[in-house]
Scaffold this active site. Structure first.
Site, short mmCIF file in Angstrom:
data_model
loop_
_atom_site.label_atom_id
_atom_site.label_comp_id
_atom_site.label_asym_id
_atom_site.label_seq_id
_atom_site.Cartn_x
_atom_site.Cartn_y
_atom_site.Cartn_z
N ASN A 152 0.80 -1.22 0.00
CA ASN A 152 0.00 0.00 0.00
C ASN A 152 0.84 1.28 0.00
O ASN A 152 0.47 2.26 -0.62
CB ASN A 152 -0.95 -0.01 1.20
CG ASN A 152 -0.26 -0.36 2.50
OD1 ASN A 152 0.53 -1.31 2.56
ND2 ASN A 152 -0.54 0.39 3.54
N SER A 200 -10.74 -6.36 -0.18
CA SER A 200 -11.62 -5.40 0.47
C SER A 200 -12.45 -4.64 -0.58
O SER A 200 -11.98 -4.43 -1.70
CB SER A 200 -10.76 -4.41 1.26
OG SER A 200 -11.54 -3.33 1.71
N HIS A 202 -13.78 -1.38 -0.49
CA HIS A 202 -13.68 0.07 -0.71
C HIS A 202 -12.42 0.52 -1.44
O HIS A 202 -12.25 1.70 -1.73
CB HIS A 202 -13.84 0.83 0.61
CG HIS A 202 -12.66 0.78 1.51
ND1 HIS A 202 -11.86 1.88 1.71
CD2 HIS A 202 -12.15 -0.22 2.25
CE1 HIS A 202 -10.90 1.54 2.56
NE2 HIS A 202 -11.06 0.27 2.90
N CYS A 326 3.75 12.12 11.73
CA CYS A 326 2.66 13.03 12.04
C CYS A 326 1.36 12.62 11.39
O CYS A 326 0.29 12.99 11.82
CB CYS A 326 3.01 14.44 11.59
SG CYS A 326 4.19 15.16 12.72
#
Lengths: 414, 123
Positions: A152, A200, A202, A326
């Site tokens: 990913n 998956s 989505h 972050c």
């Protein structure tokens, strides 16, 4: 302002044709698939049609090998924990890779706490593991190998077929997390040679909250959830009928248009790589330059931090993501970026851009115009820079006390 | 997730740069954590006459750096030393909880710059 969505690996918009199919199963055909009456039968028919669509898309030989699950993460848990517990009489060793999504890595970590032993294979600089590494890691206690199909964060495609040959020769169950690859590159369970595969909804223009697990007939496995008899007792609980219908339609559409779409997106990808690498110095292409997902672009820009880039691009209407600490909600930058050998400093400057159906050449051009001034602006604001080793700055007060090797940062720092 | 004030300071940061021949300079943070702040000062008659920052970090890191320079400019050394990280965060109308530790270092950078100035004075 122009809006450009470049975060398709995070999620995709639901295809209108998918939404249309789904809607009927929310309002009209709302029956419970387990009910015997006409309402129930209507819903059952839809669930089984979707199962066939998934089976066809991934080349499963029987619909019985497909089980729907709540999400991709749940499907990963079902696959890994289900195999681990069903086979623990045989052994307790699991092999995985440092590239895995947290759905797999943290599932393996939990199994480690429960008494299993886990080998996490290190990655090469492109983010791959080799079949040889897998072969070398196998012990007489190995019961499961779980290696993702495509990553990913850096888009790299793993040599799944070669790894599956090793697994098959040693008679070890092999799972691949194909959440990022299904619908984007060819995924066929027989060609890949996998025993379990998870996906998956989505990520392929289907709805959120639906996943699926493929399990080859004869694979030793046990359920991880207990309840009713749904999904052949593999995943109890009333079926998310609309979600299942959506996943079925979405995977059908995605595989139909895959080759044309992949070619189009790969062209955009290669153009972005070429122009960004030419225009912006101190840029590192992350992941494999060719063996990667078609719409997936990832970089690290030195001397600047990812969230700042993300915010500035967001102000230009461009949605991307970053593997900086972050943006991950932790203090650590992406585990994948550090596993391919980047220092934390460099990993903090990561940017990922994932294109999909809604993107056009104009989007690419808009991005290519917007990016360089943002990088330039942030670099002008940064105390780091070429020839300025942060540790060597005369004014640096902190590095005197916690000194470390210049440039190379050790893994356990902070 | 960020307040308007944070976004304002991130988008239009005040006092970006580095003062040449600064009277004091301080740097805190670490590249491996993803945050480094460097502050340079010009001091006249015990008053901060000019202050600039350079920051490697996220939105909160940039905004706190910008804010601390604004807060310190024109203050006496003693007044500037009173500025805390907490006060900077409050002046920005708050930071997300996750940012309070990692990216809220601007007052430390200011303090480091002032200490550097004082050391030079005493030398």
């Amino acid at each position: 302002m122009r809006k450009v969505y470049f975060d398709h690996s995070a999620t995709t918009p639901v295809d209108p044709a998918v939404a249309e199919e789904m809607l009927k199963y929310l309002t009209e055909h709302y029956g419970n698939p387990s009910s015997i009456h006409a309402f129930g039968r209507e819903a059952r028919k839809a669930v089984e049609k979707a199962r066939q669509q998934v089976a066809t898309a991934i080349g499963a030989s029987s619909v019985g090998e497909i089980s729907f699950a709540g999400t991709g993460t749940e499907a990963d848990n079902m696959a890994i924990r289900g195999v681990a517990y069903a086979n623990r009489q045989k052994g307790n060793h699991i092999i995985t890779s440092a590239a895995e999504h947290s759905a797999v890595l943290n599932c393996c970590k939990q199994l480690e706490r429960e008494g299993f032993t886990v080998t996490v294979l290190p990655l090469d600089k492109y983010g791959r593991v080799t079949a040889q590494q897998v072969a070398d890691a196998i012990t007489d206690k190995t019961i499961l190998i779980t290696i993702m199909h495509a990553n990913n964060e850096i888009g790299t495609i793993m040599p799944i077929r070669e790894i599956s040959e090793v697994a098959r020769a040693r008679k070890i169950i092999f799972h691949t997390d194909a959440v990022q690859s299904v619908g984007k590159i060819p995924v066929n369970v027989d060609e890949l040679g996998v025993d379990l595969l998870t996906l998956s909804g989505h990520k392929i223009y289907g709805p959120k909250g639906i996943g699926a697990m493929y399990i080859r007939k004869g694979t030793f496995w046990q359920p991880i959830l207990f309840g009713g008899g749904q999904e052949r007792r593999r995943r109890p609980g009333t079926e998310n009928v609309a979600g299942i219908v959506g996943l079925g339609k979405a995977i059908e559409l995605a595989t139909q248009n895959m080759h044309v779409e992949a070619e189009r997106l790969a062209k955009y990808r290669d153009r972005i790589f070429k122009e960004v690498m030419e225009k912006i110095p101190n840029t590192i292409l992350t992941g494999h330059p060719e063996q990667r997902l078609p719409g997936h672009v990832s970089f690290c820009f030195r001397f600047i931090e990812g969230e700042s880039m993300l915010l500035m691009l967001d102000m230009k209407g461009i949605a991307i993501s970053s593997g900086s600490a972050c943006t991950s909600g932790s203090l650590e930058p992406s585990h994948v970026l550090t596993a391919i050998g980047l220092t934390k400093e460099v990993a903090h400057g990561s940017l990922r851009l994932t294109m999909g159906r809604i993107n056009t050449e104009e989007d690419v051009e808009y991005f290519l115009e917007a990016l360089p001034p943002i990088i330039e602006r942030l670099r002008a604001m940064s105390p780091l820079g070429e020839g300025c080793n942060p540790c060597a700055c005369s004014t640096c007060t902190i590095h005197d006390e916690d000194h470390h090797d210049h440039g190379e940062l050790s893994e356990d720092e902070y | 997730m960020y307040t308007e004030k944070v976004m304002d300071h991130f988008t239009n940061p005040r006092n970006v740069g580095e003062i040449e021949n600064a009277d004091g300079a301080g740097q805190v943070g670490n590249p491996s954590c993803g945050d480094i702040m460097k502050i340079t000062l010009k001091v006249e008659d015990n008053i901060i006459k000019d202050i600039k920052f350079k920051t490697f970090g996220c939105g909160a890191a940039v905004a706190t750096s910008s804010m601390v320079t604004e807060m310190a400019l024109g203050k006496t050394i003693d007044e500037a030393l009173q500025i805390t990280n907490k006060a900077v965060a409050e002046a920005l109308e708050g930071l997300p909880p996750a940012k309070m530790h990692c990216s809220n270092l601007a007052a430390d950078a200011l303090k480091a710059a002032i200490e550097d100035y004082q050391k030079k004075q005493n030398a």
